[in-house]
Structures are given as structure tokens and as C-alpha cells.
Design an enzyme around this catalytic site. Structure first.
Site, mmCIF file in Angstrom:
data_model
loop_
_atom_site.group_PDB
_atom_site.id
_atom_site.type_symbol
_atom_site.label_atom_id
_atom_site.label_comp_id
_atom_site.label_asym_id
_atom_site.label_seq_id
_atom_site.Cartn_x
_atom_site.Cartn_y
_atom_site.Cartn_z
ATOM 1 N N ASP A 151 0.708 -1.610 0.079
ATOM 2 C CA ASP A 151 0.303 -0.048 -0.263
ATOM 3 C C ASP A 151 0.808 1.147 -0.235
ATOM 4 O O ASP A 151 1.595 1.375 0.692
ATOM 5 C CB ASP A 151 -1.136 0.427 1.500
ATOM 6 C CG ASP A 151 -1.931 -0.845 1.055
ATOM 7 O OD1 ASP A 151 -1.712 -1.420 0.557
ATOM 8 O OD2 ASP A 151 -3.251 -0.450 1.843
ATOM 9 N N LYS A 175 -6.747 3.335 -3.105
ATOM 10 C CA LYS A 175 -7.766 3.409 -1.776
ATOM 11 C C LYS A 175 -7.657 5.084 -1.548
ATOM 12 O O LYS A 175 -6.758 5.349 -0.981
ATOM 13 C CB LYS A 175 -5.943 2.752 -1.483
ATOM 14 C CG LYS A 175 -6.372 2.672 0.781
ATOM 15 C CD LYS A 175 -5.020 1.623 1.349
ATOM 16 C CE LYS A 175 -5.297 2.134 2.428
ATOM 17 N NZ LYS A 175 -4.198 1.418 3.104
ATOM 18 N N LYS A 179 -9.713 0.106 -2.406
ATOM 19 C CA LYS A 179 -10.040 -0.672 -0.773
ATOM 20 C C LYS A 179 -10.663 0.929 0.054
ATOM 21 O O LYS A 179 -9.605 1.555 -0.188
ATOM 22 C CB LYS A 179 -8.151 -0.529 -0.900
ATOM 23 C CG LYS A 179 -8.166 -1.016 1.337
ATOM 24 C CD LYS A 179 -7.614 -1.701 1.723
ATOM 25 C CE LYS A 179 -6.605 -0.801 2.641
ATOM 26 N NZ LYS A 179 -5.234 -2.313 2.833
#
EC number: 4.1.2.4
Length: 220
Positions: free
Chosen positions: A89, A151, A180
Site C-alpha cells: 500500500d 485506496k 480499498k
């Protein structure tokens, strides 16, 4: 629906201790979460403890500001994967996005995607700091750079995921990328709102409470 497989069970506080890491590892095994998400310093230990468990190890790159150089993010990514991370991430260069230096933002993401060598890359755009137009552009750049997910948030910038942002991001990337939602997802109600908006992964420190909420709701 297997709710647990939507959840990255997350502990990213700077003061996280080995005992706390052990706790989320044990919880992830018990509830069969998709992954645990921890800071890079904990990746090797977590990967050893989760070996053959089916729970993935996710870590964060350029976190939480996104303001390190691309070369640094590439090194962090390579090091994390060497230590056993299977999902990455990363935080975009938010200032470059706001400057309109879109090529720099895309190259930054591409550097991490290349270093990840086929591992899943989720691109954190930090929605709370962006206009809707910037959220769309950041999502488009993540898509163009070959990432797997876009995300919402780090959880460190004073705001988290909203269903509206999740929907905007999903509408932008379509079926090519997943979304996400992270930051402030603390209950089954929050979880369901994000899934309904288009998220397919939830980053949460409250994974156990979410699943327990699911279990308690199912008693009625």
C-alpha cells in the site's frame, strides 16, 4: 459472502509493540482475514508467523505522507517484498498531484509497481486532502500506472473513507482496478456502506469488531 476476506486487519500506529503485532496475527488467523497490514519494520516477523496460514502480509510504502522520493519508495518496496510482504500500500506524491505534475505522480506509482514485481499494489490517494477533480485524476493515474487498487486514506490525515469517495473512485477506475476503503471503518454498518459503494477491500483496525457485529446481527 465471506466478510473476513474483505478485511486487511490493520495496525499502523508508530508505537506498535511486538505483543500488539502478535495479537493481530492471532486474530487474523482466527478470523481468516485477507491480510494483516503492518509497518515495514514488522513485515519479516509477521511473514514468518503467518507462513502457510493463508493470511497475506500487507505493508505501507512512503507512509503516511507520500513525500519520499520515488527511489526511496522503490527501495522500501523491494525490501518489504524480500522480507515477505505480499501486498504493498503506497502513498502518492500528493503535492505533485496538486501542482498538476501528473507525469511525476504516475512515474512514482510505476516505480513501486515495477519494484513489486507482480505483487498487489494499492495506491493511497489521501482523499481528505483532495478535491473531487483531484480524486478522479489520482485514480486515473493509478490505473494508468498499472496498480491493482486505489485506496482512500492513510488514516493519518484527519479523515478517512466515505461512501461518496469510494463510489467516485470506483466509477473512475471501473472494472480494471479495485477500491480499498480505509480510515474510520469501525462497524458492520460502516463496512456495508463501503461495500455497497463499490469497495472490495476494507482496511480497518476494528476487523474483529466488524466480524463480531456480523455474528451478533446474524442472531436476530
Amino acid at each position: 459472502m465471506n466478510y473476513a476476506k474483505f478485511i486487511d486487519h490493520t495496525l499502523l500506529k508508530p508505537e506498535s509493540t511486538r505483543q500488539q503485532i502478535d495479537q493481530i496475527i492471532d486474530e487474523a488467523k482466527e478470523y481468516n482475514f485477507k491480510s494483516i497490514c503492518v509497518n515495514p519494520t514488522h513485515v519479516k516477523y509477521a511473514a514468518e508467523r503467518l507462513n502457510d496460514s493463508g493470511v497475506l502480509v500487507c505493508t505501507v510504502i512512503g507512509f503516511p505522507l507520500g513525500a519520499t522520493t520515488t527511489a526511496t519508495k522503490i527501495f522500501e518496496t523491494e525490501d518489504a517484498i524480500k522480507n515477505g510482504a505480499t501486498e504493498i500500500d503506497m502513498v502518492i506524491n500528493i503535492g505533485a498531484l496538486k501542482d498538476g505534475r501528473f507525469e511525476d505522480v504516475q512515474k512514482d506509482i510505476e516505480g513501486v509497481v515495477g519494484a513489486a514485481n507482480g505483487k498487489t499494489v494499492k495506491v493511497i490517494i489521501e482523499t481528505v486532502l483532495l478535491s473531487d477533480e483531484e480524486k478522479v485524476k489520482a485514480s486515473e493515474l493509478a490505473k494508468a500506472a498499472g496498480a491493482d487498487f486505489v485506496k482512500t486514506s492513510t488514516g493519518f490525515a484527519g479523515g478517512g473513507a466515505t461512501p461518496e469517495d469510494v463510489k467516485l473512485m470506483k466509477d473512475t477506475v471501473g472494472d480494471e482496478l479495485e477500491v480499498k476503503a480505509s480510515g474510520g471503518v469501525r462497524s458492520l454498518e460502516d463496512f456495508n456502506k463501503m461495500i455497497d459503494a463499490g469497495a472490495t477491500r476494507i482496511g480497518a483496525s476494528a476487523g474483529v469488531q466488524i466480524i463480531q457485529g456480523l455474528e451478533s446481527d446474524s442472531d436476530y
